[in-house]
Design an enzyme around this catalytic site. Structure first.
Site, PDB file in Angstrom:
ATOM      1  N   SER A  19       0.779  -1.326   0.010  1.00  0.00           N
ATOM      2  CA  SER A  19       0.001  -0.075  -0.027  1.00  0.00           C
ATOM      3  C   SER A  19       0.942   1.162   0.046  1.00  0.00           C
ATOM      4  CB  SER A  19      -0.726   0.080   1.215  1.00  0.00           C
ATOM      5  OG  SER A  19      -1.832  -1.070   1.393  1.00  0.00           O
ATOM      6  N   ARG A  23       1.614   4.232  -3.246  1.00  0.00           N
ATOM      7  CA  ARG A  23       1.352   5.564  -2.785  1.00  0.00           C
ATOM      8  C   ARG A  23       2.755   6.442  -3.076  1.00  0.00           C
ATOM      9  NH1 ARG A  23      -2.242   2.591  -0.531  1.00  0.00           N
ATOM     10  NH2 ARG A  23      -4.432   3.174  -0.199  1.00  0.00           N
ATOM     11  N   ARG A 117     -14.213  -6.096 -11.430  1.00  0.00           N
ATOM     12  CA  ARG A 117     -14.195  -4.912 -10.234  1.00  0.00           C
ATOM     13  C   ARG A 117     -14.569  -3.361 -10.587  1.00  0.00           C
ATOM     14  NH1 ARG A 117      -9.112  -6.845  -6.694  1.00  0.00           N
ATOM     15  NH2 ARG A 117     -10.114  -5.673  -5.113  1.00  0.00           N
ATOM     16  N   ASP A 303      -7.968  -6.834   4.321  1.00  0.00           N
ATOM     17  CA  ASP A 303      -6.921  -7.850   3.682  1.00  0.00           C
ATOM     18  C   ASP A 303      -6.420  -9.006   4.761  1.00  0.00           C
ATOM     19  OD1 ASP A 303      -6.902  -6.733   1.284  1.00  0.00           O
ATOM     20  OD2 ASP A 303      -5.181  -5.364   1.715  1.00  0.00           O
TER      21      ASP A 303
END
Length: 418
Positions: A19, A23, A117, A303
């Site tokens: 993650s 970013r 998705r 997750d």
């Protein structure tokens, strides 16, 4: 792949937060002349790096140093052609509004379940502000053609969908001049992921204020940085759970002051009865006297569900995992695939609409698990082998390339066969 009954005993470095890596790379490529250190390559991170190159950024990766160097930022007003996001929903959902912010004409494509998705939440808000989104396949969300350019303004969306949409808007609006508002119309789920986004953008100079309605973004202020990505709490979960079931593991790379929402892992395994100890930059998780069931609200930690479900399968009593409905549109229907994985090795589990009910046993028999092409199911099954009396056989481990290509190497390095 065969995982035999074993005891976890050892130490390892946890790979970089996926993650944070997504970013940090996006920030670096918007600011230019930046360095992102400590990044481990996975299929998802490679997809983001390739998308940035398609958007005109110039970046190179030093494998030996685990470092990305960004020499030239993304540029506007270009045609990126096909942008293949692989199976990375983060890449797809982060880059759709960014294309519109930078006036980059792009056709987004993907693999696996990614075309299924949803991304259509973007269509009305981006088109109301100057972009054009065209879905070219009946029933799927990919391919998706994006053209036109958005301007600063007000963007409204519900919060009880993936936080990736909020992150995508934060990047897009930070990249353009002017003041914009993101209005969250319902409770924001998975907020820690948005906090992670705001923290990273702020590190690179962005001006973002959290408000009663959502976020206020004053764009055009990103600056170059040299940054280090920390270890991934969601990947640490497989080792922590295995240790809680049977053994002891010391992990380096996890920051105790992290903004990662999945840091809740350590509180949860402790609540179940494992021992958690911190020593500087290391954290050790070890089996306690016994594991005891405890309900888990997964709204902010989706997750972690496959790994925590494995721990629950060995905990005395019944665990209820709830607020995990969005897992049904991950790489697999992750509620169903987690239940299938646990049943295959002898666990007592049932599905609910938004989660799982698991009654623990002292040990499980083992068995053959179908990974369903889902990296987290495959790794959770491996972790479960620690508490099984027979082998756990995972039909296909290749899916771990999505997030943690070296998982099997790392997992077997801390396993001592019973």
């Amino acid at each position: 792949m065969i995982f035999s009954p074993s005891v976890i005993d050892g130490r390892l470095r946890i790979p970089s937060s996926k993650s944070q890596s997504h970013r940090a790379l996006m920030c670096a490529a918007l600011a230019g002349n930046s360095t992102v250190r400590g990044v481990d390559i996975s299929n998802d991170i490679a997809a983001t790096a390739d998308a940035l190159r398609a958007f005109g950024a110039e970046l190179t990766y030093d494998e030996a140093q685990h470092t990305f160097y960004v020499d030239r930022p993304c540029v506007g007003g270009i045609c990126a052609g096909n942008v293949n996001c692989g199976e990375s929903a983060s890449t797809l959902r982060f880059f759709i509004p960014l294309a519109a912010a930078l006036d980059v004409k792009a056709t987004f494509v993907g693999e696996g379940r990614l075309p299924k998705r949803p991304t259509d939440i973007y269509k009305p808000m981006l088109e109301a502000n100057g972009a054009h989104l065209t879905y070219t396949s009946d029933g799927d969300f990919l391919p998706l053609e994006v053209s036109g350019q958005i301007s600063a303004g007000e963007y409204s969306l519900p919060g009880d969908i993936s936080s990736q949409f909020v992150t995508g808007l934060l990047y897009a609006l930070s990249a353009i001049l002017g003041e914009s508002g993101i209005v969250i119309t319902t409770r924001l789920e998975s907020k820690p992921y948005v906090d992670l986004t705001v923290d990273m953008l702020t590190e690179f100079g962005a001006d973002i204020t959290e408000t009663d309605f959502g976020y206020l973004v004053r764009g055009g202020k990103l600056k170059p940085r040299d940054i280090y990505v920390e270890g991934d709490c969601s990947q640490a979960a497989f080792f922590a759970v295995a240790a809680a079931i049977g053994g002891r593991v010391t992990m380096s790379g996890i920051r105790r002051d992290t903004k990662q929402g999945d840091f809740a892992l350590f509180d949860i395994v402790s609540r179940f009865g494992a021992r958690v100890e911190w020593n500087g930059g290391d954290v050790t998780v070890a089996k306690g006297e016994k594991l005891t069931a405890s309900d888990i609200d997964a709204a902010d930690i989706p997750d972690l569900v496959p790994a925590l479900a494995v721990m629950a399968a060995f905990a005395e009593g019944t665990t209820r995992i709830y607020n995990a409905g969005r897992l049904r549109i991950k790489e697999s229907d992750r509620i169903a695939s987690t239940a299938n994985m646990l049943r295959a090795i002898g666990a007592d589990v049932s599905e609910t609409e938004d989660g799982l009910v698991i009654t623990g046993k002292s040990s499980l028999a083992g068995g053959v698990v179908c990974s369903e092409n889902d990296h987290r199911i495959a790794m959770a099954a491996a972790a479960a082998s620690v508490g099984c009396t027979g082998d756990v056989i995972v039909d296909d481990m290749s899916c771990i390339g999505k997030s943690y290509p070296e998982f099997v190497r790392d997992f077997t390095s801390v396993c001592v066969r019973k």
